[in-house]
Scaffold this active site. Sequence first.
Site: not given
Length: 453
Positions: A133-134, A224, A228, A260, A272
């Site tokens: 992540g990141g 989380g 979206s 988005e 995602d």
Amino acid sequence: MNKNKFLIPEEASIKEALKKIDKNQSGIIFLVDKRNKVIGCASDGDIRFKLINGVKLNKKINLCINKNFKYCSENTKREDILKLFDSNIRVVPLLNDNNELLRVYMINDFPLNEEKNIISRSKSPVRISFGGGGSDLTHFFKNSSGAVINSTISLYTHATLIKKDDQSIFISSEDLKSTLNAENLQAALKKKNNFDLIMGIIKLINPDFGFELYIRSDFPIGSGLGGSAVVMSAIIGCFNEFRIDKWDKYEIAEMAYQAERLSMKISGGWQDQYATVFGGINFMEFKKNKNIIHPLRIDKESIFELKENLILCDTCSTHISGDIHDDQKKQLIDQKDINQLVISNVELTYEIRNSLLRGDLSKIGKFLDMSWNFKRQFSDKISNKRLDKIYNTALKNGALGGKLLGAGGGGFFIFYCNPKSRFNVVEKLKSLGTKIINFDFEFEGLASWKVRN
């Protein structure tokens, strides 16, 4: 077809009936009463039999009536009508509930079913992430390579799209508990409402027809779980069903990202969008010139075991991921040590991938713990006292490791736990006001289809 060619009053003469049979060239006529209801039929064979037996042409046709005739209704299946034809019946009348003739089917003139209104439906799954992540943020991997590993699970956003004959638009979202009505797309875009994200993707698609769109999800907003992107994907999937040249998986993921991240300016990464569209357990690499999705071929037994050892925990608190990503972006720019933590998280992702491929799950709990400890240092908005308490309680009672999913600040934890400790961990987590969510791994990704309305 002129159905009157096949109808004659029951009081008419046999001679008049023969003239009609000669005109319709079908060898049969249907008798109607004064209310225009079909009461029977008379074939040329029925009439010939009566004539041979002395009945005169000026007598009423009802002397030749056959009340035990075959017919169909509007609910009769096409298959059943074909079976009638296959039983040497040449003409099949279609009658309504009042026994009025609607049309006549003939063996050499039996039309195909008329095209009916079509609606499209879709479902797109959420993801859980194991590491990296990141590093899927553009401002990170434009200078360093990013990599994440995640899997989609059996929680979905469901969408239904009904195409309309006019330009009007109706949108209903169970998640937002709200609806939107507009005369056309331009009017919908001007309305002030809480459909900004949904309208962002619809504006990008720019449909040239009116529609009704219904959306619902199996998970809460701000979970989380990449929700979206999942909503975006489901909506695109519905509209894609009406295209001849369909968008492929990469294009759909890129469209969801564009709507988005760029149009709506909601900060976040790329994983995602790819996860929900592609589905399955994937190792994703992000580089300046190309993003590549690598599906992992993991033994079935390892997948079963991994699932049995994972606990999905809803903290029952939500977050605003864009704010956290904005803060993380600032930290990456301002602090080199944060950048190094993300690099370390990427390196860990390769170790997680190798362990999964080799079926060595004994290290997964430890790897998740390391990934969480890297991640929670990216921004002071990622964790808080309650989240720390939930995490520490899980580890104290037997969990081998875990991590918060998504940007942070709330949402869901995933914990790795051996079977002996699972019950104790689950009960302690529940005592903190959390919910345990059952799930399965999901390997299809975005699914869309058409159905007759």
